[in-house]
Write an enzyme that holds these catalytic residues in place. Sequence first.
Site, PDB file in Angstrom:
ATOM      1  N   CYS A  92       0.809  -1.217   0.000  1.00 36.08           N
ATOM      2  CA  CYS A  92       0.000   0.000   0.000  1.00 36.08           C
ATOM      3  C   CYS A  92       0.842   1.267   0.000  1.00 36.08           C
ATOM      4  CB  CYS A  92      -0.934  -0.001   1.206  1.00 36.08           C
ATOM      5  SG  CYS A  92      -1.990  -1.443   1.201  1.00 36.08           S
ATOM      6  N   HIS A 387      -9.439   3.209  -1.374  1.00 35.21           N
ATOM      7  CA  HIS A 387      -8.009   2.914  -1.251  1.00 35.21           C
ATOM      8  C   HIS A 387      -7.568   1.922  -2.329  1.00 35.21           C
ATOM      9  CE1 HIS A 387      -4.163   1.779   0.256  1.00 35.21           C
ATOM     10  NE2 HIS A 387      -4.544   0.738   0.973  1.00 35.21           N
ATOM     11  N   CYS A 422       0.735   2.667   6.245  1.00 32.16           N
ATOM     12  CA  CYS A 422       1.031   1.300   6.650  1.00 32.16           C
ATOM     13  C   CYS A 422       0.864   0.390   5.441  1.00 32.16           C
ATOM     14  CB  CYS A 422       0.077   0.871   7.760  1.00 32.16           C
ATOM     15  SG  CYS A 422      -1.669   1.019   7.299  1.00 32.16           S
TER      16      CYS A 422
END
Lengths: 438, 343
Positions: A92, A387, A422
């Site tokens: 990510c 996301h 993260c």
Amino acid sequence: MTDFPRDALILGGNRIPFARSGGPYAGISNQDLLTAALDGLVARFSLQGEKLGEIAGGAVLKLAGDLNLTRESALGTPLDPRTPALDMSRACATSLETMVHLSNRIQLGQIDSGIACGVDSASDSPIEVTPRLRRILHRAFAAKTAMQRVKALSAIRPADLTPVPPRNGEPRTGLSMGEHQALTGAQWGITREAQDELALASHQNLAAAYDAGFFDDLVTGYRGLARDQNLRADSTLEKLGSLKPVFGVKSPQVSEPTMTAGNSTPLSDGASAVLMGSQEWADEHGLTPLARVVDARSAAVDFAHGAEGLLMAPAYAVPEMLDDNGLTLQDLDLYEIHEAFASTVLSTLAAWESEEFCREKLGRGGPLGAIDRSKLNVTGSSLAAGHPFAATGGRLVATLSKLLHQRAVETGRVQRGLISVCAAAGQGAVVLLESVTD
Amino acid sequence: MSAVTGTGTSQTGERIKDLSEVPSFPAIYAAALDPRSALDPRRARRAPQADPTLPSIAYRVRKVRIDAERARDFDHLMGGPATDLVHPGVLHVLAFPVSLALLARRDVPFALLGLVHLRNQILQHRPVRVGELVDVECRVRDLQPHRKGRTFEAVSTILGQDGEIIATDVSTYLITGEGAESGSASAADGSASGSTSSGGPEHSARRAFEAPRPTGRWKLPADTGRRYAAVSGDVNPIHLSALSAKAFGFPRAIAHGMYTASRAFTESGVDLSRPLRWDVSFDAPVTLPGTVLVAYDDDRGSGDPQGSGDDRGSGGVRCVGWRAGSGDKGPRRCFEVAVTTLG
């Protein structure tokens, strides 16, 4: 002669609206999405025919055939085809890392300009064959005689033919990311109410920013979508509170599951791109730099046997980066902490407020302390926007750079901002940006 | 075939026939195959007209939406990314059935099946976005004698909702056999340069083709025609399978000309946001399955050693595609495509 290292500057960004998986970008590939984001950036900054130093991009859910995804996407834009490109990956944090990579190259004088980008499509993610079938087929391809080939293929069993979608979970623990975070959130005592409040703020901030025209020069519509599809401007605490928990429900360590579809990010499709350059390159092209890259760190935690929560690596990376720059957590004017889950943001903040964590895990004299929550994710973040894994870093960099520049112009003071992301496998990447004004 | 919603007469005396929707290809082809139809291929032989003329009528369909999924499938088939700016080939396939419906009229003096697509030119004044509403107008004009028969132009105009012309698509077709001029080869070659082909690729099929150094190779599988038919709707049987092609006198299926032209357009990588001209000329058919060699010639300023790129985007890209020679047979040019960015 320019002295190196020199500043690497954020000059602007462009992304397409993020869509929910299976939404308007269904049937659209990673290359389509990334090309659209790059096309918009090229148009926004009149880069037609421009030969840039490098384009760095990546995707998390990536087809094997997409090994040169970024290069192939760039070749579909009006940029000079002699612009080199490379693909990178850190889950990510991918497009945060592509930005750091280009920043390093610009600072060292290896390149003068570049585009950091990232893309992901959960709608078009790779589906593979089983490892057993793959090996049987390779044996059959390598067979010298028809007999050998038949023998190899005869080993195929019906179960081998089941398609294999992307793994939803950590290979070393068998737990999904949400299940991991449920354990971390329970450990830090993160409440359902606090998570829903953070999610609501994300939606409200993102909606307000769209309404104020903040994204007019950061987002280009694609396939009929003009705003992030996941955005619920009319969401309320009641609505969020009515959702059933989805993570942690099977974990005996979680007495009261709190993580819902409302305070967790949905699977998403999207792409983002950030234009970077040296001061000279910006001047030559008449561009106003927004921010400079001050520093970056990455960290990883030992999550596999439970020593630390899966998504807690940024809690370690941020203090290290701040110490190295002589800053405290409270010296920052803006915080962009990626909302993988509301619980992740809250666990990280709780850790920095914890005397015990900061002494025992970080080896510091005391806690980093609380932050002013009015400076956190002020134009919304992943809970509202969605996301698309490798696109999130680029969204954060472009958003924060614009905010820092705006506020520096308004206040006349240099503004500093933090980005914290993260990533899967217990990793994290963090970046420190500082406003640039004329 | 679609219903007619009305007819009118323009100021120039040309009649305009409004169709309620874009007609479907199968209906047109079915009409063309009906032995009772005036469109029967044998009709031309049965009743040759001494002095044929084209009807002065325009077919119009209003408010046609550029379908995003179709544009995406078209882009993907051509090997390009699905862009919000529409490939001009999508405009061609949008207008093509309207043109065919016009050509299927009884007062059009030749058979629909058996037409040979010689050239195509699209002039696009501004980009078109997926989801946009456009009007489509189709006409036929300029019936000319040709060495092998006659040629005419099917002209499609794509208009925006404010009436501005977005793009003009001129397809030049050959009607073989009918009215062929014998003994006037020089005039025949000249006839290939119709009024719209100025600046287009030179039409010099008669001269021996000297293949340039190839820059790419297209391996076209047997289903190429079926795949293009799926996105374009053009289910002309000569493209679909060897069997259906044989019924029309072709030994094998042949690729749609506009498939090869559209793929070359995509590969030319021109900036779709700028006005452009897309010229195509077709020579030998591309048989399926088959391999086509292509050579691109890009004079958009990428040779600029400074890499400033300021002049990139002006000029154009040319592509020639051919079948390699074998034995004592030389290479045969199949198509030539030029994409020119204007202004």
